[in-house]
Design an enzyme around this catalytic site. Sequence first.
Site, PDB file in Angstrom:
ATOM      1  N   GLY A 175      -3.620  -2.939  11.425  1.00  0.00           N
ATOM      2  CA  GLY A 175      -4.655  -3.964  11.153  1.00  0.00           C
ATOM      3  C   GLY A 175      -4.101  -5.426  11.518  1.00  0.00           C
ATOM      4  O   GLY A 175      -2.938  -5.671  11.417  1.00  0.00           O
ATOM      5  N   GLU A 176      -5.092  -6.274  11.933  1.00  0.00           N
ATOM      6  CA  GLU A 176      -4.889  -7.436  12.401  1.00  0.00           C
ATOM      7  C   GLU A 176      -4.594  -8.402  11.173  1.00  0.00           C
ATOM      8  O   GLU A 176      -3.885  -9.517  11.434  1.00  0.00           O
ATOM      9  CB  GLU A 176      -5.964  -8.102  12.874  1.00  0.00           C
ATOM     10  N   LYS A 177      -4.446  -8.031   9.695  1.00  0.00           N
ATOM     11  CA  LYS A 177      -4.255  -8.588   8.814  1.00  0.00           C
ATOM     12  C   LYS A 177      -2.648  -8.899   8.537  1.00  0.00           C
ATOM     13  O   LYS A 177      -2.228  -9.830   8.328  1.00  0.00           O
ATOM     14  CB  LYS A 177      -4.485  -7.756   7.509  1.00  0.00           C
ATOM     15  N   ARG A 230      -1.801  -4.688  -2.639  1.00  0.00           N
ATOM     16  CA  ARG A 230      -1.201  -5.330  -3.647  1.00  0.00           C
ATOM     17  C   ARG A 230      -2.155  -6.427  -4.288  1.00  0.00           C
ATOM     18  O   ARG A 230      -1.784  -6.837  -5.296  1.00  0.00           O
ATOM     19  CB  ARG A 230      -0.147  -6.520  -2.754  1.00  0.00           C
ATOM     20  N   GLY A 271     -10.018  -1.604   4.191  1.00  0.00           N
ATOM     21  CA  GLY A 271      -9.190  -2.226   5.383  1.00  0.00           C
ATOM     22  C   GLY A 271      -8.367  -1.035   5.907  1.00  0.00           C
ATOM     23  O   GLY A 271      -8.695  -0.561   7.186  1.00  0.00           O
ATOM     24  N   HIS A 272      -8.054   0.068   5.356  1.00  0.00           N
ATOM     25  CA  HIS A 272      -7.569   1.283   5.761  1.00  0.00           C
ATOM     26  C   HIS A 272      -8.593   2.247   6.419  1.00  0.00           C
ATOM     27  O   HIS A 272      -8.417   2.671   7.602  1.00  0.00           O
ATOM     28  CB  HIS A 272      -6.778   1.984   4.719  1.00  0.00           C
ATOM     29  N   VAL A 293     -10.268  -6.684   7.176  1.00  0.00           N
ATOM     30  CA  VAL A 293     -11.486  -6.358   6.104  1.00  0.00           C
ATOM     31  C   VAL A 293     -11.349  -7.118   4.887  1.00  0.00           C
ATOM     32  O   VAL A 293     -10.177  -7.057   4.342  1.00  0.00           O
ATOM     33  CB  VAL A 293     -11.554  -4.979   5.907  1.00  0.00           C
ATOM     34  N   HIS A 303      -7.789   1.476   0.870  1.00  0.00           N
ATOM     35  CA  HIS A 303      -8.823   0.730   0.666  1.00  0.00           C
ATOM     36  C   HIS A 303      -9.651   0.610   1.923  1.00  0.00           C
ATOM     37  O   HIS A 303      -9.493   1.362   2.990  1.00  0.00           O
ATOM     38  CB  HIS A 303      -8.818  -0.550   0.066  1.00  0.00           C
ATOM     39  N   SER A 335      -5.957  -5.906   0.364  1.00  0.00           N
ATOM     40  CA  SER A 335      -4.654  -5.235   0.494  1.00  0.00           C
ATOM     41  C   SER A 335      -4.343  -4.573  -0.783  1.00  0.00           C
ATOM     42  O   SER A 335      -5.005  -4.589  -1.961  1.00  0.00           O
ATOM     43  CB  SER A 335      -3.876  -6.618   0.246  1.00  0.00           C
TER      44      SER A 335
HETATM   45  P1  AMP Z   1      -0.326  -0.819   4.424  1.00  0.00           P
HETATM   46  O1  AMP Z   1      -0.881   0.516   3.882  1.00  0.00           O
HETATM   47  O2  AMP Z   1      -0.444  -1.907   3.753  1.00  0.00           O
HETATM   48  O3  AMP Z   1       1.168  -0.575   4.995  1.00  0.00           O
HETATM   49  O4  AMP Z   1      -1.194  -0.838   5.748  1.00  0.00           O
HETATM   50  C1  AMP Z   1      -1.481   0.135   6.810  1.00  0.00           C
HETATM   51  C2  AMP Z   1      -2.279  -0.474   7.742  1.00  0.00           C
HETATM   52  O5  AMP Z   1      -3.462  -0.992   7.266  1.00  0.00           O
HETATM   53  C3  AMP Z   1      -1.789  -1.467   8.519  1.00  0.00           C
HETATM   54  O6  AMP Z   1      -1.866  -1.495   9.821  1.00  0.00           O
HETATM   55  C4  AMP Z   1      -2.176  -2.787   8.028  1.00  0.00           C
HETATM   56  O7  AMP Z   1      -2.404  -3.925   8.813  1.00  0.00           O
HETATM   57  C5  AMP Z   1      -3.700  -2.270   7.805  1.00  0.00           C
HETATM   58  N1  AMP Z   1      -4.599  -3.035   6.687  1.00  0.00           N
HETATM   59  C6  AMP Z   1      -4.114  -3.204   5.673  1.00  0.00           C
HETATM   60  N2  AMP Z   1      -5.156  -4.247   5.031  1.00  0.00           N
HETATM   61  C7  AMP Z   1      -6.093  -4.304   5.891  1.00  0.00           C
HETATM   62  C8  AMP Z   1      -7.470  -5.124   5.868  1.00  0.00           C
HETATM   63  N3  AMP Z   1      -7.533  -5.871   4.884  1.00  0.00           N
HETATM   64  N4  AMP Z   1      -8.168  -4.854   6.972  1.00  0.00           N
HETATM   65  C9  AMP Z   1      -7.557  -4.388   8.129  1.00  0.00           C
HETATM   66  N5  AMP Z   1      -6.390  -3.654   7.981  1.00  0.00           N
HETATM   67  C10 AMP Z   1      -5.582  -3.625   7.206  1.00  0.00           C
END
Ligand code: AMP
Length: 280
Positions: free
Chosen positions: A145-147, A185, A35-36, A174, A33, A183
């Site tokens: 990500g800081e999330k 999720r 965020g990524h 984001v 999404h 997310s």
């Molecule tokens: P994931 O695919 O959920 O394991 O996340 C992969 C990377 O994307 C991790 O570094 C997360 O912190 C980052 N990430 C996930 N959601 C967001 C978001 N909304 N904003 C910024 N980074 C994100």
Amino acid sequence: MKIVESTADIRERLKSHRGVSKIALAPTMGCLHEGHLSLIRKAREVADIIIVSIYVNPMQFGPNEDLDAYPHTFNADAAACEAEGVDYLFHPENLYAKGGPKVTLAVSELADCLCGKSRPGHFDGVATVVNILFNIIQPDVAVFGEKDWQQLSIIRRIVSDLHMPIEIAGAPTVRESDGLAMSSRNRYLESDERNVSKELRASLQAICDAYKDGETQASPLIASGRDWLEKHGIKPEYLEIREAANLASIDQLGGADARAFVAAKVGNARLIDNIALEPL
Ligand code: AMP
């Protein structure tokens, strides 16, 4: 963009870039999404060759968690990476030794609080897979990500404790237009749940506003956030204020950088968020 599935192949392809170009890695579990995509854009600001990895890491899921339900949207993810100008999409089928790993990383202290409390072993799984990815890709810089602030703090600590020559860059969270942190999720949320889930961020904002209005004790700030969540029918798994850098407990704000952290189950989705409470 090249899609690469084997470790040997990605290693071979990266050989020609080493020492010539700055290499950045953005590790993900797919279902990409905005965020990524922000991580990719951040990587582009600081490096020349961008690698995105997509790997749903079984070691970071607990026995009753959503590993089997975790969404896979590979074709859309690949198209999004291509559109962002990613150079290599690393999509391995398995990163672990046959029969499961016999050597893993164990994270102490930083992994004992917040999400680590209800997800025992989760951060050991994250640390182990990130270590494997770092060993394969050997990036100059990796973006997170800081999330997932606790994860980001742990990765900074891994790199520092294990003397890894890798720069870690954090990217701001984001959000959807109503404030909900994006997310993978979030797609588990039914529409009424989606509506209430924005209150996680709102509770953190209430804490931040009260802090800016002069309240510097953690407990009344947390109480105001809890009241907010309760009013909207959300029972948090945790709502805490901790030091930003080392996640230590903190009672009196205003000195070191602090952050408020929240986690709550809304329907089938376990959501997390955090907000900065910096010295005023
Ligand atoms: P994931 O695919 O959920 O394991 O996340 C992969 C990377 O994307 C991790 O570094 C997360 O912190 C980052 N990430 C996930 N959601 C967001 C978001 N909304 N904003 C910024 N980074 C994100």
